[in-house]
Design a protein around this motif. Structure first.
Motif, short mmCIF file in Angstrom:
data_model
loop_
_atom_site.label_atom_id
_atom_site.label_comp_id
_atom_site.label_asym_id
_atom_site.label_seq_id
_atom_site.Cartn_x
_atom_site.Cartn_y
_atom_site.Cartn_z
N SER A 70 -0.37 10.07 -10.45
CA SER A 70 -0.94 8.19 -9.64
C SER A 70 -1.51 7.54 -9.35
O SER A 70 -3.15 7.76 -9.15
CB SER A 70 0.67 8.31 -8.46
OG SER A 70 -0.40 8.65 -7.23
N GLY A 129 -5.05 3.98 -3.09
CA GLY A 129 -4.87 5.13 -3.35
C GLY A 129 -5.38 5.28 -5.23
O GLY A 129 -4.04 5.06 -5.70
N ASP A 165 4.38 11.67 0.62
CA ASP A 165 4.35 13.24 -0.46
C ASP A 165 5.46 13.63 -0.69
O ASP A 165 5.48 14.90 0.24
CB ASP A 165 3.25 13.15 0.25
CG ASP A 165 2.54 14.07 -1.27
OD1 ASP A 165 3.20 14.22 -2.40
OD2 ASP A 165 1.83 14.62 -1.20
N ALA A 195 1.92 0.92 4.36
CA ALA A 195 1.48 1.72 4.94
C ALA A 195 -0.54 0.76 5.74
O ALA A 195 -0.86 1.34 4.89
CB ALA A 195 1.05 3.32 5.26
N SER A 229 7.09 0.79 1.23
CA SER A 229 7.10 -0.15 2.37
C SER A 229 4.84 0.52 2.43
O SER A 229 4.67 1.72 1.57
CB SER A 229 7.17 0.56 3.29
OG SER A 229 7.35 2.44 3.55
N LYS A 263 3.31 2.30 -6.38
CA LYS A 263 3.20 3.78 -7.10
C LYS A 263 2.95 3.47 -8.41
O LYS A 263 4.68 3.46 -9.21
CB LYS A 263 3.68 4.21 -5.80
CG LYS A 263 3.20 6.15 -6.23
CD LYS A 263 3.71 7.10 -5.37
CE LYS A 263 3.56 8.77 -6.14
NZ LYS A 263 3.60 9.40 -4.96
N GLY A 278 -3.50 9.41 -6.42
CA GLY A 278 -2.95 10.72 -6.19
C GLY A 278 -3.84 11.22 -8.06
O GLY A 278 -4.11 10.76 -9.15
N SER A 279 -2.95 12.62 -7.67
CA SER A 279 -4.03 13.61 -9.52
C SER A 279 -2.83 13.05 -10.27
O SER A 279 -2.82 12.73 -11.76
CB SER A 279 -2.72 15.23 -8.84
OG SER A 279 -3.29 14.82 -7.24
N ILE A 292 7.84 6.68 4.65
CA ILE A 292 7.41 5.69 3.72
C ILE A 292 9.21 5.30 3.30
O ILE A 292 9.88 6.26 3.03
CB ILE A 292 5.81 6.29 2.46
CG1 ILE A 292 5.16 5.99 3.54
CG2 ILE A 292 6.37 5.12 1.60
CD1 ILE A 292 4.67 5.12 4.10
N GLU A 350 -4.57 6.55 5.77
CA GLU A 350 -4.14 8.10 6.30
C GLU A 350 -4.84 8.75 7.75
O GLU A 350 -5.38 7.55 8.25
CB GLU A 350 -5.12 9.06 5.31
CG GLU A 350 -4.22 8.96 4.25
CD GLU A 350 -5.45 9.92 3.38
OE1 GLU A 350 -5.91 10.47 3.33
OE2 GLU A 350 -4.80 9.19 1.46
P1 ATP Z 1 -1.21 14.36 -5.17
O1 ATP Z 1 0.32 13.85 -5.82
O2 ATP Z 1 -2.11 14.20 -5.01
O3 ATP Z 1 -0.41 15.48 -3.99
P2 ATP Z 1 -1.12 12.32 -2.99
O4 ATP Z 1 0.41 12.25 -3.09
O5 ATP Z 1 -2.06 11.44 -2.08
O6 ATP Z 1 -1.91 12.73 -4.49
P3 ATP Z 1 -0.27 9.14 -3.34
O7 ATP Z 1 1.24 9.46 -3.38
O8 ATP Z 1 -0.08 8.02 -5.35
O9 ATP Z 1 -0.65 10.83 -4.16
O10 ATP Z 1 -1.41 8.89 -3.20
C1 ATP Z 1 -2.44 8.65 -3.31
C2 ATP Z 1 -2.71 7.37 -2.14
O11 ATP Z 1 -2.35 6.44 -1.87
C3 ATP Z 1 -2.78 8.34 -0.74
O12 ATP Z 1 -4.01 9.57 -0.48
C4 ATP Z 1 -3.11 7.13 -0.19
O13 ATP Z 1 -4.09 6.90 0.70
C5 ATP Z 1 -2.04 5.66 -0.43
N1 ATP Z 1 -1.13 5.71 -0.28
C6 ATP Z 1 0.23 5.87 -1.05
N2 ATP Z 1 1.10 4.88 -0.61
C7 ATP Z 1 0.89 4.26 0.32
C8 ATP Z 1 1.55 3.45 0.89
N3 ATP Z 1 3.07 2.80 0.89
N4 ATP Z 1 0.77 2.82 1.55
C9 ATP Z 1 -0.63 2.49 1.70
N5 ATP Z 1 -1.85 3.67 1.43
C10 ATP Z 1 -0.72 4.31 0.71
#
Ligand code: ATP
Length: 466
Positions: free
Chosen positions: A40, A35, A169, A108, A106, A57, A37-38, A89, A112
């Motif tokens: 990460s 995944g 999140d 997942a 952990s 992350k 994120g903005s 998480i 999502e």
């Molecule tokens: P933003 O920071 O932009 O709000 P975000 O919270 O989705 O984005 P991250 O927490 O970095 O950003 O996660 C990015 C993506 O990685 C998530 O949308 C999710 O699909 C996946 N992801 C994050 N954590 C996990 C995890 N523990 N297990 C499985 N997938 C994960």
């Protein structure tokens, strides 16, 4: 950030926790990106020695400084460190090198919940009850620690191996520090807008203060969305969505279950102290007593088998029995149709001639990128309990465009691939299954089998020999 942090461990996990503490990137074998994120990138990783799968992350320090997100990252870490509950998480440890911060979490595995919601458009009553019950237990725990999530939405609900929730999140979360803050359930201080437009509560918009009950508002939006296919407050832009939220301007589509409606109405209340589940209204005990949760075994949710995810497609007044049926009629077997249909594609000369005619006579020619239309017709495209009439255009390519026939605007395209599969349900209803989404379609002319036949014909032409 300190070098290494581990959350309070349960007895059974304590050994692993100790092993995971004070690690470096070299202690993990990094795998694929799961995944972005903005701020990460999240990697699947294996711990060297134990082979245990984790999600890591990775945050670039420079990027966080540039975007001024230090506080956001620190808050996420602070909240994760406090959490120790199966519906969240878990943070095993953190470490850093010169350029990056690492959160070992952990994993997942099922991703999502939003992915499934997009695929099916809505969830049936049983799925909605199951997932909302888990969210309630999770919120009750979170609030008991004095934490408000403030950005609860399907995207932030991940799923573990057994399809139980893992809420994530916490960058927008609020930790209520003082006892008085905790008991009034209100952070008091004005905060800038956090959250996501469609799930944000009116008090965050008007007085800029969040309380535990702000998460209950988001829960109300989620229940509405699971059952209907769309969140209750929608606008052309954020501002319009906000206006609708503060005016409580939303409606229930036809077919919305009456018990669920009663629950949503008790959660989507402007005054946060009047929301079912708020401390002032008797807390979580009262919320759990609602008729909607009659079947929920609150004490054993983690042990309850997650129900299979199925869409909510009750009958509508103009078409009562159609949507409830699940079986194809005899004679509509699409596999058999693929075998018996011939490849009815044209010679090149004939094709060019027809394309010229199409450009002159077909009003929809401008939407199909100069592809020859093989079949077109008005179809009601259903998303949960909402339905929109669209002109569907099946063309060579292959493409399946759909256009708003009133505004004459191209609304989208059903993505073709070898895995696309049409399925006739009855004379009116047919589904088109694609890897990421099932489209629920209704032909008002009752010619669903013609659509399925033609789509199969096109499928055979383009993918039949692969
Ligand atoms: P933003 O920071 O932009 O709000 P975000 O919270 O989705 O984005 P991250 O927490 O970095 O950003 O996660 C990015 C993506 O990685 C998530 O949308 C999710 O699909 C996946 N992801 C994050 N954590 C996990 C995890 N523990 N297990 C499985 N997938 C994960």
């Amino acid at each position: 950030m300190s070098d290494s942090t581990s959350r309070p461990a349960s007895v059974s996990e304590s050994t692993t926790e100790k092993r995971l503490a004070k690690k470096t990137p070299n202690d993990f074998i990094f795998g694929k990106v799961i995944g972005e994120g903005s701020y990460s990138t999240v990697y699947l990783a294996k711990e060297v020695g134990t082979n245990r799968e984790v999600a890591i992350k990775v945050l670039e320090k420079k990027h966080i400084m540039r975007e001024k997100k230090n506080e956001y990252v620190m808050r996420e870490k602070e909240v994760l460190t406090k959490l120790n509950h199966p519906f969240f998480i878990q943070l095993y440890c953190t470490f850093q090198d010169v350029d990056r911060l690492y959160f070992v979490l952990s994993y997942a595995r099922q991703g999502e919940l939003l992915y499934y919601l997009h695929k099916l458009a809505s969830f049936d009553m049983e799925c909605t009850r199951f997932y909302c019950s888990e969210i309630i237990v999770a919120l009750e725990y979170l609030h008991s620690l004095g934490i408000i999530h403030r950005d609860l939405k399907p995207e932030n609900i991940l799923l573990n191996d057994e399809m139980h929730i893992q809420i994530t999140d916490f960058g927008s979360a609020k930790i209520l520090k003082s006892d008085s803050e905790r008991t009034t359930s209100n952070s008091g201080r004005r905060n800038s807008f956090v959250g996501t437009a469609q799930y944000v509560s009116p008090e965050i918009l008007t007085s800029k203060t969040a309380c535990y009950s702000s998460d209950l508002w988001a829960l109300g939006c989620i229940i509405y969305q699971f059952l209907s296919g769309l969140p209750p407050f929608r606008g052309l832009h954020e501002y319009q969505t906000f206006q609708r939220i503060v005016k409580l301007d939303y409606e229930f589509p036809e077919g919305f279950n009456a018990t669920a409606k009663d629950l949503v109405e008790k959660l989507l209340v402007i005054d946060p102290t009047k929301r079912l589940g708020s401390q002032e209204m008797g807390g979580y005990a009262e919320l759990k007593k609602h008729e909607f949760f009659k079947e929920t075994d609150w004490e054993n949710l983690t042990k309850t088998k997650a129900p299979p995810l199925v869409p909510y497609l009750p009958g509508t007044s103009h078409n009562p029995e159609m949507w409830s049926g699940h079986d194809s009629r005899p004679g509509f077997d699409d596999k058999r149709l693929v075998e018996i249909i011939s490849d009815g594609f044209l010679s090149e000369d004939e094709r060019v001639k027809q394309l010229q005619d199409q450009a002159k006579t077909n009003d929809y020619h401008r939407f199909v990128e100069s592809n020859l239309v093989l079949k077109q017709g008005l179809i009601d495209k259903r998303k949960g309990l909402f339905s929109r009439r669209r002109m569907f255009l099946l063309t060579e390519g292959p493409h399946l465009y759909y256009v708003d026939p009133v505004k004459k605007v191209l609304k989208g395209e059903i993505p073709w691939s070898k895995d696309l599969r049409p399925e006739a349900k009855n004379f009116k209803i047919f589904f088109i299954h694609t890897p990421n989404r099932t489209y629920y379609l209704e032909d008002p002319e009752s010619r669903s089998e013609e659509w399925v036949r033609k789509i199969n014909e096109v499928w055979k032409h383009y993918y039949g020999n692969q």
